[in-house]
Design an enzyme around this catalytic site. Sequence first.
Site, PDB file in Angstrom:
ATOM      1  N   CYS A 171       1.846  -3.632 -90.100  1.00 55.64           N
ATOM      2  CA  CYS A 171       0.737  -3.753 -89.301  1.00 55.64           C
ATOM      3  C   CYS A 171       0.344  -2.291 -88.899  1.00 55.64           C
ATOM      4  O   CYS A 171      -0.736  -2.153 -88.212  1.00 55.64           O
ATOM      5  CB  CYS A 171       0.624  -4.766 -88.129  1.00 55.64           C
ATOM      6  SG  CYS A 171       0.577  -6.291 -88.851  1.00 55.64           S
ATOM      7  N   HIS A 209      -4.264  -2.729 -82.461  1.00 53.82           N
ATOM      8  CA  HIS A 209      -3.978  -3.926 -83.571  1.00 53.82           C
ATOM      9  C   HIS A 209      -4.286  -5.126 -82.954  1.00 53.82           C
ATOM     10  O   HIS A 209      -3.990  -5.618 -81.930  1.00 53.82           O
ATOM     11  CB  HIS A 209      -2.465  -3.562 -84.053  1.00 53.82           C
ATOM     12  CG  HIS A 209      -2.131  -4.733 -84.797  1.00 53.82           C
ATOM     13  ND1 HIS A 209      -2.918  -4.987 -86.063  1.00 53.82           N
ATOM     14  CD2 HIS A 209      -1.128  -5.560 -84.866  1.00 53.82           C
ATOM     15  CE1 HIS A 209      -2.292  -6.163 -86.657  1.00 53.82           C
ATOM     16  NE2 HIS A 209      -1.136  -6.244 -86.002  1.00 53.82           N
ATOM     17  N   ASN A 239      -5.262 -11.756 -87.655  1.00 57.54           N
ATOM     18  CA  ASN A 239      -4.626 -10.479 -87.726  1.00 57.54           C
ATOM     19  C   ASN A 239      -4.705  -9.901 -89.115  1.00 57.54           C
ATOM     20  O   ASN A 239      -3.945 -10.484 -89.742  1.00 57.54           O
ATOM     21  CB  ASN A 239      -3.161 -10.855 -87.335  1.00 57.54           C
ATOM     22  CG  ASN A 239      -2.258  -9.578 -87.456  1.00 57.54           C
ATOM     23  OD1 ASN A 239      -2.570  -8.601 -88.150  1.00 57.54           O
ATOM     24  ND2 ASN A 239      -1.159  -9.692 -86.942  1.00 57.54           N
TER      25      ASN A 239
HETATM   26  N1  ACO Z   1      -0.176 -25.276 -83.211  1.00 58.09           N
HETATM   27  C1  ACO Z   1       0.524 -26.093 -82.289  1.00 58.09           C
HETATM   28  N2  ACO Z   1       1.431 -25.976 -81.771  1.00 58.09           N
HETATM   29  C2  ACO Z   1       2.202 -24.879 -82.386  1.00 58.09           C
HETATM   30  C3  ACO Z   1       2.024 -23.925 -83.352  1.00 58.09           C
HETATM   31  C4  ACO Z   1       0.552 -24.375 -83.808  1.00 58.09           C
HETATM   32  N3  ACO Z   1       0.100 -23.417 -84.527  1.00 58.09           N
HETATM   33  N4  ACO Z   1       2.639 -23.159 -83.527  1.00 58.09           N
HETATM   34  C5  ACO Z   1       3.858 -23.249 -82.864  1.00 58.09           C
HETATM   35  N5  ACO Z   1       3.499 -24.499 -82.016  1.00 58.09           N
HETATM   36  C6  ACO Z   1       4.385 -25.285 -81.033  1.00 58.09           C
HETATM   37  C7  ACO Z   1       5.921 -24.669 -81.139  1.00 58.09           C
HETATM   38  O1  ACO Z   1       6.327 -25.451 -81.897  1.00 58.09           O
HETATM   39  C8  ACO Z   1       6.324 -25.064 -79.771  1.00 58.09           C
HETATM   40  O2  ACO Z   1       6.620 -26.235 -79.378  1.00 58.09           O
HETATM   41  P1  ACO Z   1       7.908 -26.817 -78.482  1.00 58.09           P
HETATM   42  O3  ACO Z   1       7.599 -26.369 -77.288  1.00 58.09           O
HETATM   43  O4  ACO Z   1       7.718 -28.342 -78.512  1.00 58.09           O
HETATM   44  O5  ACO Z   1       8.988 -26.248 -79.278  1.00 58.09           O
HETATM   45  C9  ACO Z   1       5.411 -24.467 -79.102  1.00 58.09           C
HETATM   46  O6  ACO Z   1       4.014 -24.601 -79.691  1.00 58.09           O
HETATM   47  C10 ACO Z   1       5.233 -22.936 -78.146  1.00 58.09           C
HETATM   48  O7  ACO Z   1       5.737 -21.991 -79.283  1.00 58.09           O
HETATM   49  P2  ACO Z   1       6.026 -20.760 -79.067  1.00 58.09           P
HETATM   50  O8  ACO Z   1       6.358 -20.156 -80.318  1.00 58.09           O
HETATM   51  O9  ACO Z   1       6.770 -20.629 -77.602  1.00 58.09           O
HETATM   52  O10 ACO Z   1       4.395 -20.140 -78.624  1.00 58.09           O
HETATM   53  P3  ACO Z   1       4.001 -18.715 -78.246  1.00 58.09           P
HETATM   54  O11 ACO Z   1       3.344 -19.010 -77.022  1.00 58.09           O
HETATM   55  O12 ACO Z   1       4.874 -17.935 -78.229  1.00 58.09           O
HETATM   56  O13 ACO Z   1       2.929 -18.626 -79.199  1.00 58.09           O
HETATM   57  C11 ACO Z   1       2.628 -16.978 -81.221  1.00 58.09           C
HETATM   58  C12 ACO Z   1       3.263 -18.287 -80.637  1.00 58.09           C
HETATM   59  C13 ACO Z   1       1.133 -17.209 -81.097  1.00 58.09           C
HETATM   60  C14 ACO Z   1       3.109 -16.672 -82.613  1.00 58.09           C
HETATM   61  C15 ACO Z   1       3.055 -15.848 -80.088  1.00 58.09           C
HETATM   62  O14 ACO Z   1       4.532 -15.755 -79.852  1.00 58.09           O
HETATM   63  C16 ACO Z   1       2.566 -14.520 -80.937  1.00 58.09           C
HETATM   64  O15 ACO Z   1       1.477 -14.092 -80.898  1.00 58.09           O
HETATM   65  N6  ACO Z   1       3.743 -13.455 -81.074  1.00 58.09           N
HETATM   66  C17 ACO Z   1       3.556 -12.210 -81.878  1.00 58.09           C
HETATM   67  C18 ACO Z   1       3.237 -12.350 -83.191  1.00 58.09           C
HETATM   68  C19 ACO Z   1       2.573 -11.242 -83.708  1.00 58.09           C
HETATM   69  O16 ACO Z   1       1.761 -10.321 -83.345  1.00 58.09           O
HETATM   70  N7  ACO Z   1       2.739 -11.062 -85.228  1.00 58.09           N
HETATM   71  C20 ACO Z   1       2.102 -10.133 -86.051  1.00 58.09           C
HETATM   72  C21 ACO Z   1       3.270  -8.761 -86.090  1.00 58.09           C
HETATM   73  S1  ACO Z   1       2.308  -7.717 -86.830  1.00 58.09           S
HETATM   74  C22 ACO Z   1       2.797  -7.669 -88.687  1.00 58.09           C
HETATM   75  O17 ACO Z   1       3.401  -6.658 -88.910  1.00 58.09           O
HETATM   76  C23 ACO Z   1       2.547  -8.522 -89.553  1.00 58.09           C
END
Ligand code: ACO
Length: 359
Positions: free
Chosen positions: A114, A279, A309
Site C-alpha cells: 500500500c 492511504h 482500500n
Molecule cells: N463481519 C462481521 N464480523 C466480523 C468481520 C466481518 N467482516 N470480520 C471480523 N469480524 C468479527 C471477528 O470475528 C470478531 O468476532 P469475535 O469478537 O466474536 O471474535 C469481531 O468481529 C472483532 O474482530 P476484530 O478483528 O477485533 O475487529 P476490529 O475492530 O479490529 O476490525 C479490521 C477489524 C477492520 C480489519 C481492523 O482491524 C483494521 O482495519 N485493521 C487494519 C487493516 C489494514 O489497514 N489493512 C491494510 C493494510 S495495507 C496493505 O498493505 C494491504
Amino acid sequence: MADIMAAKIIGTGSYVPDQVITNDDLSEMVDTSDAWIRERTGIRARRITETGTADMAARAALKAMENAGISGDELDLIIVGTSTGDWLFPSTACEVQAAVGAGRAVCFDLSAACSGFLFSLNTAAVYLDSGAYRTALVVGADSLSKTVDWKDRSTCILFGDGAGAAVLRREESAAGTEKTRRGNSEDPAGPDSPGAPESLESGGIGPFFMGSDGNRSEYLTSPSTSLRNMFVEEKPTGYMAMNGQEVFKFAVKTVPEAIGHVLAQAGLAPDDIKYFVLHQANERIIASVAKRMKQPMEKFPVNLDRYGNTSGASIPILLDELNRKGMLRTGDRLVLSGFGAGLTWGASVVTWQASAGSI
Ligand code: ACO
C-alpha cells in the site's frame, strides 16, 4: 549553465473499474453485514476489475498524461507501484509503456504494497532531481481482489481495485535562480535526512520519509499467485493473511510519526497543511491520525467509502479527485502518507503548483 529545479506534479489521473460490490452484496457471500463493515471501517462499496492491473494502470496513466498535456514520447521514466501485477514478468510498467507509447522511457515496478505509490513518487523525484531524467510517470495500481479469499470475512470486506497516476516534470532555470530541495551533506537536518529541503517556495515533492520493518512482515502476507500451493504449504489458505489488530496499531502509531518527521524537516506545522492525503485503509485509522495531529477531519479527504482500500492506488486516486474538483491552489502544502505490508510506511510533503494539468 542551467540549474536543476525540484520535480513537480504537472498532471494527475485515475481509474476505477465499473463493477461495484456493495456491503450488502458481501453479506450474501460471507457472514457479515453492512452495519458491521461501515462501523468498523467506513467502507460502503468497492470496485472489482475484470481486466487486470496493467489495464487499470494504463487508463489512469493516459488520463494523467492528458491532464499534464504531454505525449508518451516525452516520458523518460515510468515507475508503477504495485504488488499485484498481472504477470511476474514483464513488469506492469513495461505494459504501461507499450499502452501509452512511451518508447524512450525506462520502466520498472516497485513493490511496497500500500506504500507503493508513495515510494515510487519519492524514487522518481530523486531521479528527476539528480538530473538523470526530466519527465516521469508514476502510477499506483493494484487489484487485491485476486489475492483475497472471498470466503474470509476478515479480509475480503476491506479491499477494492483501482489505479492512480501522476506526471512529474523537472524544469531547468538559469543558474542560481532556484535551488533543489533534496538532501545533501550541508542539510541542516543532516545527511541521514533524505529529501531535506533547501527551499519549499518553488513547489515540488519533498521532504520525504520512508520506513520499512521486515521483522513484522508476518502481519500482512500474500503469496505470489503463481506460487500458491507450491512453496507456502504452511499457510492456511494460500491467500492474503492479515493480523488486522496489529496492522491497525502499527498504522495509528507510525503514520503520525512519519508525518511529524517530514513536517519537522520542512519547518512546517500541521496547521500549514491544507490536506493530509492518507492511504485509504480504514476511516478509524484516518480519524485517529487526525486526532493525534490535532487537525479537523475536513483536512483529511476520504474516498474509501466508495472504493475500499485500493492499496497502492488509494493515494493517487484521492490526489486526482482533489485536483479535478479544483481543490488545489498554487502554494498549497499537502502531506501524502501511507503504510502497508512489508511493513512499509512513509510521508511526503508536496507543495502544489498550478500547471497545465491543474483544473
Ligand atoms: N463481519 C462481521 N464480523 C466480523 C468481520 C466481518 N467482516 N470480520 C471480523 N469480524 C468479527 C471477528 O470475528 C470478531 O468476532 P469475535 O469478537 O466474536 O471474535 C469481531 O468481529 C472483532 O474482530 P476484530 O478483528 O477485533 O475487529 P476490529 O475492530 O479490529 O476490525 C479490521 C477489524 C477492520 C480489519 C481492523 O482491524 C483494521 O482495519 N485493521 C487494519 C487493516 C489494514 O489497514 N489493512 C491494510 C493494510 S495495507 C496493505 O498493505 C494491504
